[in-house]
Scaffold this active site. Sequence first.
Site, PDB file in Angstrom:
ATOM      1  CG  HIS A  41      -6.663   0.507  -1.925  1.00  0.00           C
ATOM      2  ND1 HIS A  41      -6.872  -0.291  -0.827  1.00  0.00           N
ATOM      3  CD2 HIS A  41      -7.717   0.258  -2.763  1.00  0.00           C
ATOM      4  CE1 HIS A  41      -7.988  -0.981  -0.974  1.00  0.00           C
ATOM      5  NE2 HIS A  41      -8.526  -0.665  -2.135  1.00  0.00           N
ATOM      6  CG  HIS A  73      -4.633   0.199   3.692  1.00  0.00           C
ATOM      7  ND1 HIS A  73      -3.930  -0.773   3.022  1.00  0.00           N
ATOM      8  CD2 HIS A  73      -5.536   0.691   2.797  1.00  0.00           C
ATOM      9  CE1 HIS A  73      -4.382  -0.873   1.785  1.00  0.00           C
ATOM     10  NE2 HIS A  73      -5.352   0.003   1.617  1.00  0.00           N
ATOM     11  CB  CYS A 117      -0.989  -0.019   1.171  1.00  0.00           C
ATOM     12  SG  CYS A 117      -0.244   0.160   2.817  1.00  0.00           S
TER      13      CYS A 117
END
Length: 351
Positions: free
Chosen positions: A327, A315, A267
């Site tokens: 993402h 994240h 990520c």
Amino acid sequence: MVSHRRSSQRGPTTLASVTVLSAALATAAAALSAAPASADPSSGAGGGSTGREGAAARVGKLYEEAERATEQYNGASARTKELRDEVSALQDRTARTQARVNGMRARLGALAAAQYRSGGIDPTVRLMLSERPESYLEKAAALDRLSGTQAHELHRLQAATRELEQQRHEAARKLAELEASRTEVARHKKDVQRKLATARRLLNALPAQAREAYDRASRSDGRDEYIPDLTGIVPGSGRAEAAVSAVRAAVGAPYAWGSTGPSSFDCSGLTQWAYAQAGISLPRTSQAQRGAGAQVPLSQARPGDLVIYRSDASHVGMYVGNGQVVHAPYPGARVRYDPVDMMPVAAVTRP
């Protein structure tokens, strides 16, 4: 102000507890419940459906834990690189200082030898023995200057020696810190690998039908190929536009923990890589990226902003407009578009 499109299936009370993966697992659980209990090797005493749902939920939890461990690994890896560079620079400085000290010692040795060769005779005795007293007086003056030069060189050597010892001490401390950081990297790497291996074992323990249902759900029913309508969306700056173009070009690339592209990403590796294409250097981890710019409300998010998720900032995705982020979700999935409210938002950062 940006209008964030929300799915009608996400109510305000459930939004805070829903993640990309848990939403996929809910789909998987519904599909798995149709399989006979006797065919499920992961079933617990409470029944086949419960066992399958429990296994799927455990996989989701393991992936979330693995992502946290991945960001810790990324942070330790970045720190290790910094320390390696610092140690290298310190060693270069120490070598240069050592060469300077060696040169000073050589010059002082030559001065001492010259003084010895001139003899250590008391000036009064020398004057008495001299055939030309005026000649001796010239030599005595030169000897005084020589002594002054020697004293100056001694002071310089003393200072350089102290500097050398300080540099050696600092280099030794950095080397110990580097070794500790390398150990930390190895520990986090093992943690990630262990969690992913456990998740894979749980998935492999499911019967074929259940595994296929999970795989379909983990792909969000084709969201890898989903492209939202971003017509007319204009980023706030040229660099943000370049970063958005880069991150959208990465859609479809596989998730790989610890990877910063260009063919696979985790990520924070994805957002770091995308902004690097725009000439902006971002920190390596999602936690550090949270502080890599100005904080703005989610309602004012613009394309190119970083959306940080979960309370521990484990994240990150990039807002691209129309209520969507791009993402790298988790192992087994590919870089994709998802609603900005796919999981609890901790912060929105504008680099």
